[in-house]
Scaffold this active site. Structure first.
Site, mmCIF file in Angstrom:
data_model
loop_
_atom_site.group_PDB
_atom_site.id
_atom_site.type_symbol
_atom_site.label_atom_id
_atom_site.label_comp_id
_atom_site.label_asym_id
_atom_site.label_seq_id
_atom_site.Cartn_x
_atom_site.Cartn_y
_atom_site.Cartn_z
ATOM 1 N N GLU A 127 42.373 41.703 41.600
ATOM 2 C CA GLU A 127 43.584 41.622 40.768
ATOM 3 C C GLU A 127 44.358 42.949 40.810
ATOM 4 O O GLU A 127 44.974 43.364 39.835
ATOM 5 C CB GLU A 127 43.251 41.243 39.308
ATOM 6 C CG GLU A 127 42.850 39.820 39.137
ATOM 7 C CD GLU A 127 41.406 39.551 39.534
ATOM 8 O OE1 GLU A 127 41.211 38.734 40.446
ATOM 9 O OE2 GLU A 127 40.495 40.143 38.953
ATOM 10 N N ASN A 185 35.932 40.660 51.442
ATOM 11 C CA ASN A 185 35.734 40.145 50.096
ATOM 12 C C ASN A 185 36.196 38.699 50.019
ATOM 13 O O ASN A 185 37.367 38.426 50.242
ATOM 14 C CB ASN A 185 36.550 40.981 49.101
ATOM 15 C CG ASN A 185 36.283 40.589 47.672
ATOM 16 O OD1 ASN A 185 35.160 40.735 47.199
ATOM 17 N ND2 ASN A 185 37.277 40.062 47.005
ATOM 18 N N GLU A 186 35.276 37.824 49.729
ATOM 19 C CA GLU A 186 35.597 36.391 49.645
ATOM 20 C C GLU A 186 36.487 35.983 50.828
ATOM 21 O O GLU A 186 37.503 35.323 50.653
ATOM 22 C CB GLU A 186 36.290 36.077 48.312
ATOM 23 C CG GLU A 186 35.390 36.273 47.110
ATOM 24 C CD GLU A 186 36.065 35.918 45.783
ATOM 25 O OE1 GLU A 186 37.304 35.917 45.713
ATOM 26 O OE2 GLU A 186 35.343 35.648 44.822
ATOM 27 N N GLU A 266 29.257 37.932 41.813
ATOM 28 C CA GLU A 266 30.255 38.029 40.734
ATOM 29 C C GLU A 266 29.968 36.922 39.746
ATOM 30 O O GLU A 266 30.435 35.790 39.902
ATOM 31 C CB GLU A 266 31.688 37.868 41.280
ATOM 32 C CG GLU A 266 32.170 39.034 42.110
ATOM 33 C CD GLU A 266 33.674 38.945 42.431
ATOM 34 O OE1 GLU A 266 34.340 37.980 42.000
ATOM 35 O OE2 GLU A 266 34.167 39.845 43.137
#
Ligand SMILES: *[C@@H]1O[C@H](CO)[C@@H](O)[C@H](O)[C@H]1NC(C)=O
Ligand SMILES: *[C@@H]1O[C@H](CO)[C@@H](O)[C@H](O)[C@H]1NC(C)=O
Ligand SMILES: *[C@@H]1O[C@H](CO)[C@@H](O)[C@H](O)[C@H]1NC(C)=O
Ligand SMILES: *[C@@H]1O[C@H](CO)[C@@H](O)[C@H](O)[C@H]1NC(C)=O
Ligand SMILES: *[C@@H]1O[C@H](CO)[C@@H](O)[C@H](O)[C@H]1NC(C)=O
Length: 630
Positions: A127, A185-186, A266
């Protein structure tokens, strides 16, 4: 005696040397045990119970305090992202000083007895503006981010050649706290699905960190995500929250890693907030129940976030979900430690769960920091933004037939001014239109310096105006934060499409880069000994206000701008962040004590973009309002 000393000293130092060699051989191993389904530290099964914290969202004077509290929760590890764009604001200029000293942060973690799970990107999501990628990558409008596009990879390689050698000595294998490194990341959530890219990252990381580095990936708990996000030789982990099912989620991980540790990288014990959307809450009971279930299974868990912190300045990101959704300044995340680092009831409840599985340190948890209500501070109107172009845009204007983006102007954050002249006299209102939804993200419109209203991405695409031929049309465009997740990462800012007046395309633009952060950082407007304007005349449109207050003892506090609409606040030149009282839910901004002065007055600068209250003042409270309905 004297004659024997050197020999003894030599023997002792040899012994020490040997000892160290032996110890580092023994204690320097962190691998995966595929037989016992666990991580293996020095040959023993090791399970982490970890929490995420972002040094870039916590004032550096508080790093130790927050880490101490995380340790006292019973955690044995922390998980940390590194945002590339925060360290390389200008290509080739690297900043690792003070609040950006990630090596110091990691060494504090080690001092505290916390291992580190490091997530160096290059993309991090988080974010954060453009998911941590530098916006200067977008100077090439055709770049393919997160892929093996050679331009992108060349920039990544240059960055990793600076970053990874700094991390190498901090690896557990080398006596440091870092036990594992996440690759990307992801990645499986992104459309590129480019295995050559993952392969490239794997090789670069191995070449800088050594062959014995433990690499892993993290993806959502769906097969399609793991399909694109995982790669042989990189351990596949997953992430999920309280609304998912533990067993079926781990079954998905098992499809990709039939053996080895179960890992939720996470586990969402909280959630983020968007402007204009209700404050997120993950109930404590849901979080504790699922944590216990996972620990019962022997899984490794990282709680995201354990300490959320703040998106100071212009650093917030945005999501795109049917429309553009910018993230609030607060990244409190409804986490176990609040935005200001205070233990919440969720903190103690999670600790009680952890206690069932490992010893939790004895002794008191460090208390909440002291907050102080400095009270109401009147502020004075200093003047309209357009009156200060000599200070804010010292470089003058760039002209172009069609509008240029922020990226083309090489100004990446904040505000940019677009100016043109009305091509005709408009007696009956005509719409100023962005029919292709090309105002990224908010444009404040003035004709001959009179505020007319605004255009907003995905929400307001037309605004009626009147005026005379040759009148100045000004649009102050705000970058509200680049998209950090999903397929729309090429999120250019400014007027990214042409604007028209009814059916007439507007041309011949002057663009002014506004260096507001620089000016305010140097003390403007307080440093100019000049009376403010008559405050009794209510201003509309982008306008500066300033005021001062004393803080004989500097303590953490929260600034509230009640009855203001939307804007930006600086205190003593530090960019505290965006406020958007009109949309909420966040109503106060966290002001850490380290930016306050004890021996001289504090300067507050407010840039209100739409409309200040008629008797403008701000108030400093000793509590946060993130959930006005709560
Ligand atoms: C919390 O648990 C309740 C009861 O099981 C459930 O209805 C609710 O959806 C859960 N909420 C979240 C955010 O996990
Ligand atoms: C999950 O699996 C474990 C171990 O196989 C079992 O004990 C537990 O009941 C399962 N939980 C659910 C909710 O199915
Ligand atoms: C602009 O004015 C016209 C005519 O008065 C009106 O029909 C239209 O709805 C207005 N558009 C906007 C965006 O306010
Ligand atoms: C604006 O329009 C011109 C001509 O119609 C076009 O060449 C140009 O690419 C457009 N600019 C943007 C930013 O869309
Ligand atoms: C605060 O304002 C004073 C003038 O009142 C100015 O001299 C000083 O530079 C400003 N300090 C900061 C940190 O902005």
């Amino acid at each position: 005696m004297a004659a024997r000393l050197p020999g003894m000293a030599l023997a002792v130092s040899l012994l020490l040397l040997l000892n160290r060699e032996v110890r580092s051989f023994k204690s320097g191993s962190f691998t995966i045990d595929y037989e016992r389904n666990c991580f293996s530290k020095d040959g023993y099964c090791f399970r982490y119970i970890s929490g995420s914290i972002h040094y870039f969202r916590v004032p550096h004077i508080y790093w130790k305090d927050r880490l101490q509290k995380m340790y006292m929760a019973g955690l044995n590890a922390i998980q940390v992202y590194i945002p590339w764009n925060y360290h390389e604001i200008t290509p080739g200029e690297y900043d690792f000083s003070k609040s950006k000293d990630v090596e110091y942060f990691l060494s504090l973690a080690q001092e505290m007895g916390l291992f580190v799970i490091l997530r160096p990107g290059p993309y991090i999501c988080a974010e954060w503006e453009l998911g941590g990628l530098p916006a200067w990558l977008l100077q090439s409008s055709t770049i393919s981010l997160r892929s093996s596009d050679p331009d992108y990879l060349a920039a990544v390689d240059k960055w990793f050649a600076v970053l990874l050698p700094k991390m190498k000595p901090l690896m557990y294998q080398n006596g440091g706290p870092i036990i594992s490194f996440q690759v990307e990341n992801e990645y499986g959530s992104y459309f590129t699905c480019d295995y050559n890219y993952l392969r490239h990252l794997r090789e670069v990381m191995r070449s800088f960190l050594g062959e014995d580095v433990l690499l892993f990936t993290t993806d959502g708990n769906r097969v399609q995500e793991l399909n694109c996000g995982t790669l042989q030789g990189i351990y596949a982990t997953i992430d999920f929250g309280t609304t998912d099912d533990v067993n079926s989620s781990f079954r998905i991980q098992r499809q990709f890693e039939p053996e080895g540790p179960l890992v939720n990288s996470e586990f969402y014990v909280g959630w983020l907030d968007y402007w204009g959307v209700e404050h997120s809450i993950i109930p404590t009971g849901n979080a504790t129940k699922m944590l216990e279930e996972m620990l019962q299974l022997g899984a490794n868990v990282n709680m995201y976030m354990f300490e959320g912190g703040t998106n100071f300045g212009f650093w917030n990101g945005a999501d795109y979900n049917a429309k553009y959704r910018p993230i609030t300044t607060s990244y409190d995340y409804n986490a176990p430690l609040s935005e200001a680092g205070d233990p919440t009831e969720k903190f103690y409840a999670l600790r009680d769960v952890i206690r069932k599985f490992r010893d939790v340190p004895v002794g008191p948890v460090p208390p909440p920091t002291v907050k102080f209500a400095y009270g109401s501070v009147p502020v004075t109107k200093y003047g309209a933004l357009l009156d200060f172009l000599n200070v804010l845009a010292p470089g003058g204007a760039v002209t172009s037939t069609y509008p240029l983006t922020f990226e083309q102007m090489q100004q990446y954050y904040g505000f940019l001014l677009y100016r043109t002249l009305l091509p005709q006299t408009i007696e009956k209102p005509l719409p100023l239109m962005s029919s292709l939804n090309g105002v990224h993200d908010r444009g404040y419109v003035l004709v001959n310096r009179v505020y007319k209203g605004l255009l907003e991405r995905d929400n307001i695409l037309a605004l009626n105006i009147t005026g005379s031929k040759g009148d100045t049309l000004d649009i102050v465009v705000e970058n509200m934060g680049r998209i950090n997740f999903g397929s729309c990462l090429l999120d250019f800012k400014g007027l990214v499409k042409n604007l028209s007046l009814a059916s007439t395309e507007l041309t011949i633009w002057s663009m002014f880069s506004l260096a507001i952060d620089d000016a305010v950082g140097k003390g403007w407007p307080h440093s100019i000994q000049q009376e403010g304007e008559d405050s009794t005349v209510q201003a509309h449109g982008p306008t500066f206000y300033y005021g001062t207050f004393e803080s004989p003892r500097a303590q953490d506090t929260y600034i509230r701008l009640q009855n203001w609409v939307k804007g930006q606040v600086w205190i003593n030149g530090f960019n505290v962040g965006r406020y958007w009282t009109d949309r909420g839910p966040q109503e106060t901004l966290y002001v850490p004590k380290n930016i306050l002065n004890e021996n001289s007055p504090n300067n507050v600068t407010v840039l209100e973009l739409e409309r200040a209250p008629s008797e403008p003042s701000v108030v400093f409270l000793d509590y946060a309002i993130l959930n006005p309905k709560g």
